[in-house]
Motif scaffolding. Structure first.
Motif, PDB file in Angstrom:
ATOM      1  N   LEU A  10       0.835  -1.209   0.000  1.00 22.77           N
ATOM      2  CA  LEU A  10       0.000   0.000   0.000  1.00 22.77           C
ATOM      3  C   LEU A  10       0.865   1.252   0.000  1.00 22.77           C
ATOM      4  N   GLU A  11       1.886   1.264   0.831  1.00 21.71           N
ATOM      5  CA  GLU A  11       2.768   2.426   0.900  1.00 21.71           C
ATOM      6  C   GLU A  11       3.503   2.642  -0.416  1.00 21.71           C
ATOM      7  N   GLU A  12       3.923   1.544  -1.052  1.00 25.74           N
ATOM      8  CA  GLU A  12       4.632   1.667  -2.321  1.00 25.74           C
ATOM      9  C   GLU A  12       3.710   2.209  -3.411  1.00 25.74           C
ATOM     10  N   VAL A  13       2.462   1.745  -3.438  1.00 21.77           N
ATOM     11  CA  VAL A  13       1.513   2.251  -4.435  1.00 21.77           C
ATOM     12  C   VAL A  13       1.242   3.725  -4.185  1.00 21.77           C
ATOM     13  N   ALA A  14       1.061   4.093  -2.923  1.00 14.72           N
ATOM     14  CA  ALA A  14       0.805   5.498  -2.598  1.00 14.72           C
ATOM     15  C   ALA A  14       1.950   6.402  -3.042  1.00 14.72           C
ATOM     16  N   ALA A  15       3.162   5.871  -3.000  1.00 17.49           N
ATOM     17  CA  ALA A  15       4.336   6.680  -3.351  1.00 17.49           C
ATOM     18  C   ALA A  15       4.568   6.770  -4.853  1.00 17.49           C
ATOM     19  N   LEU A  16       3.897   5.940  -5.635  1.00 20.70           N
ATOM     20  CA  LEU A  16       4.089   5.970  -7.084  1.00 20.70           C
ATOM     21  C   LEU A  16       3.493   7.243  -7.687  1.00 20.70           C
ATOM     22  N   PRO A  17       4.018   7.705  -8.810  1.00 21.33           N
ATOM     23  CA  PRO A  17       3.448   8.890  -9.464  1.00 21.33           C
ATOM     24  C   PRO A  17       1.998   8.645  -9.877  1.00 21.33           C
ATOM     25  N   ASP A  18       1.190   9.672  -9.780  1.00 19.65           N
ATOM     26  CA  ASP A  18      -0.212   9.587 -10.185  1.00 19.65           C
ATOM     27  C   ASP A  18      -0.282   9.451 -11.707  1.00 19.65           C
ATOM     28  N   PRO A  19      -0.878   8.375 -12.202  1.00 19.81           N
ATOM     29  CA  PRO A  19      -0.898   8.198 -13.662  1.00 19.81           C
ATOM     30  C   PRO A  19      -1.970   9.017 -14.369  1.00 19.81           C
ATOM     31  N   ILE A  20      -2.990   9.450 -13.620  1.00 16.63           N
ATOM     32  CA  ILE A  20      -4.139  10.080 -14.259  1.00 16.63           C
ATOM     33  C   ILE A  20      -3.812  11.503 -14.686  1.00 16.63           C
ATOM     34  N   PHE A  63       8.567  -6.294 -10.059  1.00 17.25           N
ATOM     35  CA  PHE A  63       8.759  -5.527 -11.283  1.00 17.25           C
ATOM     36  C   PHE A  63       8.720  -4.020 -11.042  1.00 17.25           C
ATOM     37  N   GLY A  64       8.618  -3.612  -9.786  1.00 18.81           N
ATOM     38  CA  GLY A  64       8.628  -2.190  -9.463  1.00 18.81           C
ATOM     39  C   GLY A  64       7.305  -1.487  -9.633  1.00 18.81           C
ATOM     40  N   LEU A  65       6.202  -2.258  -9.641  1.00 14.47           N
ATOM     41  CA  LEU A  65       4.876  -1.667  -9.833  1.00 14.47           C
ATOM     42  C   LEU A  65       4.129  -1.462  -8.527  1.00 14.47           C
ATOM     43  N   GLY A  66       4.796  -1.683  -7.388  1.00 18.37           N
ATOM     44  CA  GLY A  66       4.092  -1.711  -6.115  1.00 18.37           C
ATOM     45  C   GLY A  66       3.458  -3.081  -5.996  1.00 18.37           C
ATOM     46  N   CYS A  67       2.155  -3.134  -5.824  1.00 25.02           N
ATOM     47  CA  CYS A  67       1.459  -4.412  -5.897  1.00 25.02           C
ATOM     48  C   CYS A  67       0.879  -4.554  -7.299  1.00 25.02           C
ATOM     49  N   GLU A  68       0.019  -5.531  -7.495  1.00 21.14           N
ATOM     50  CA  GLU A  68      -0.488  -5.792  -8.838  1.00 21.14           C
ATOM     51  C   GLU A  68      -1.963  -6.161  -8.787  1.00 21.14           C
ATOM     52  N   MET A  69      -2.655  -5.933  -9.897  1.00 17.48           N
ATOM     53  CA  MET A  69      -4.029  -6.380 -10.018  1.00 17.48           C
ATOM     54  C   MET A  69      -4.090  -7.851 -10.407  1.00 17.48           C
ATOM     55  N   GLY A  70      -3.064  -8.333 -11.038  1.00 15.61           N
ATOM     56  CA  GLY A  70      -3.008  -9.708 -11.504  1.00 15.61           C
ATOM     57  C   GLY A  70      -1.965  -9.799 -12.598  1.00 15.61           C
ATOM     58  N   ILE A  71      -1.738 -11.010 -13.075  1.00 20.74           N
ATOM     59  CA  ILE A  71      -0.825 -11.237 -14.189  1.00 20.74           C
ATOM     60  C   ILE A  71      -1.669 -11.523 -15.419  1.00 20.74           C
ATOM     61  N   MET A  78      -0.088  -6.384 -13.860  1.00 21.44           N
ATOM     62  CA  MET A  78      -0.920  -5.204 -14.105  1.00 21.44           C
ATOM     63  C   MET A  78      -0.793  -4.225 -12.949  1.00 21.44           C
ATOM     64  N   GLY A  79      -0.136  -3.108 -13.215  1.00 18.86           N
ATOM     65  CA  GLY A  79      -0.016  -2.046 -12.237  1.00 18.86           C
ATOM     66  C   GLY A  79      -0.913  -0.876 -12.609  1.00 18.86           C
ATOM     67  N   LEU A  80      -0.504   0.310 -12.198  1.00 16.62           N
ATOM     68  CA  LEU A  80      -1.340   1.496 -12.400  1.00 16.62           C
ATOM     69  C   LEU A  80      -1.576   1.794 -13.881  1.00 16.62           C
ATOM     70  N   ALA A  81      -0.533   1.715 -14.677  1.00 17.40           N
ATOM     71  CA  ALA A  81      -0.674   2.068 -16.096  1.00 17.40           C
ATOM     72  C   ALA A  81      -1.689   1.183 -16.793  1.00 17.40           C
ATOM     73  N   GLU A  82      -1.735  -0.098 -16.399  1.00 20.58           N
ATOM     74  CA  GLU A  82      -2.649  -1.036 -17.050  1.00 20.58           C
ATOM     75  C   GLU A  82      -4.086  -0.856 -16.597  1.00 20.58           C
ATOM     76  N   LEU A  83      -4.318  -0.071 -15.544  1.00 25.39           N
ATOM     77  CA  LEU A  83      -5.685   0.204 -15.085  1.00 25.39           C
ATOM     78  C   LEU A  83      -6.178   1.547 -15.610  1.00 25.39           C
ATOM     79  N   CYS A  84      -5.473   2.076 -16.593  1.00 24.58           N
ATOM     80  CA  CYS A  84      -5.861   3.326 -17.239  1.00 24.58           C
ATOM     81  C   CYS A  84      -6.226   3.067 -18.703  1.00 24.58           C
TER      82      CYS A  84
END
Length: 386
Positions: free
Chosen positions: A41-51, A336-344, A355-361
């Protein structure tokens, strides 16, 4: 504490129903895994906002400035089985990428999921965000899953996470768009130029470090020229975990009583257990052909000291992740440096691999002009697409 207590109740109920041990292992968040969820959670929060990010911009000859801007997918529904960490990972990634998520877990983890979801909803309320950014379906019946699959106009994409049976059923039944994830019939090919000790250690890790996950190896392919020597290295390691080997005829000659004959179904099996299919191949071409025929497009590895063979394998194998001299267990959003993932994702559109943030956009094109209008010749007007 609350998460572990709720999970203990889930595991006790699962044990009483005779659920197999590998399934319960996926269900179990140890203290270390709970800490890992928090770090994710902390790693995802620290990632750049993709939106809102513009990832492509160009000025056309007519003066139009055309940019491509990332936008949320919208409402993402996730149907998953017995891994409470999915609740946390999915919610975090959806929130960070500007999406709303509807989570529908299995009955085996309902107490854990309720606890985790309520903690996250409380966190949303505490910072003034709508708690319904994260919703957990409380009813775990097949009817609710079926209804979720048909919420056209309300759900923008559905992501199933779990065993092959769940994923295939959702892909077949759903009327909303589906991203297939997690079917993991992964292979390791031991080349005739391999460091056999390294290959044995990588195989042991890929099979035994956590056999219930989708990036665990299910089948090893061994070049016939090094098979006898390879098993001298690998067999003692695999016997530490009492791995059952299901082997083809050439491998059976070498392994003897340490293996049982493989059936045709073993070449397509996702065991999620201490079971490994073993096959002997003539060369790399046969290994690649076998992988592309029996794999699920998840993760494959070659163990070799031949750089040309490694490059050829990486080019020819059609999977989301292809490794050279490393364990398939690294196919993971965190690794892979994506924080956590939605799935493979094991498909090719629109996401592939972790699937990280970019793949959910998704994205939209923003076009700025200064009064441009489009004209057309007679030839262009004959094509209605122009």
């Amino acid at each position: 504490g609350a998460i572990l207590q709720a999970n203990a109740e889930d595991r006790r109920a699962a044990g009483e129903k005779g659920v197999k041990s590998a399934f319960i292992e996926r269900l179990t968040p140890t203290e270390a895994r709970v800490e890992g969820m928090a770090r994710g959670l902390e790693e995802v929060a620290a990632l750049p906002d993709p939106i809102g990010r513009v990832d492509k911009m160009e000025t056309r000859p007519n003066g139009l400035i055309i940019g491509r801007r990332r936008v949320p997918l919208g409402v993402i529904a996730i149907i998953f089985e017995a891994r409470p960490n999915v609740t946390v990972d999915a919610a975090a990634l959806c929130l960070k990428s500007g999406n709303v998520c509807i989570l529908r877990g299995g009955k085996e983890a309902i107490r854990s999921n309720r606890c985790v979801a309520e903690l996250m909803r409380q966190a949303l309320r505490s910072v003034g965000l709508p708690e319904d950014c994260i919703s957990l379906v409380q009813d775990t019946s097949h009817e609710t899953a079926n209804e979720l699959m048909h919420l056209d106009g309300f759900v923008d994409v559905l992501i199933p996470r779990g065993g092959a049976g769940l994923i295939r059923a959702v892909a077949k039944e759903a009327s909303v768009p589906v991203i297939r994830t997690g079917e993991g019939v992964c292979h390791i090919y031991i080349d005739n130029e391999a460091d056999l000790d390294m290959g044995a250690r990588i195989l042991f890790n890929a099979k035994c470090s956590r056999p219930s996950v989708c990036n665990a190896v299910e089948c090893v392919l061994v070049h016939q020229d090094v098979a006898a020597d390879f098993w001298k290295h690998a067999l003692p390691l695999l016997e530490e975990k009492q791995v059952e080997l299901r082997a083809d005829a050439p491998a059976l000659e070498l392994l003897g009583s340490h293996a049982v004959p493989a059936e045709e179904s073993d070449w397509d099996a996702e065991y999620d257990d201490y079971i490994l299919a073993v096959r002997t191949v003539r060369d790399m071409d046969e290994a690649v052909s076998f992988i592309n025929r029996h794999g699920t497009g998840h993760s494959e590895a070659i163990i070799t000291g031949d750089e040309a063979a490694a490059q050829a394998f990486c080019t020819a194998v059609d999977s989301a992740a292809v490794y050279v001299n490393a364990s398939t267990r690294f196919t993971d959003g965190g690794e892979f440096g994506l924080g956590c993932e939605m799935g493979i994702s094991t498909q090719k559109l629109h996401a592939r691999g972790p699937m990280g943030l970019a793949e959910l956009c998704s994205y939209k094109y923003i076009i700025h002009g200064s009064g441009q209008t489009r004209g057309g010749s007679a030839a262009k007007l004959q094509n209605p697409c122009n």
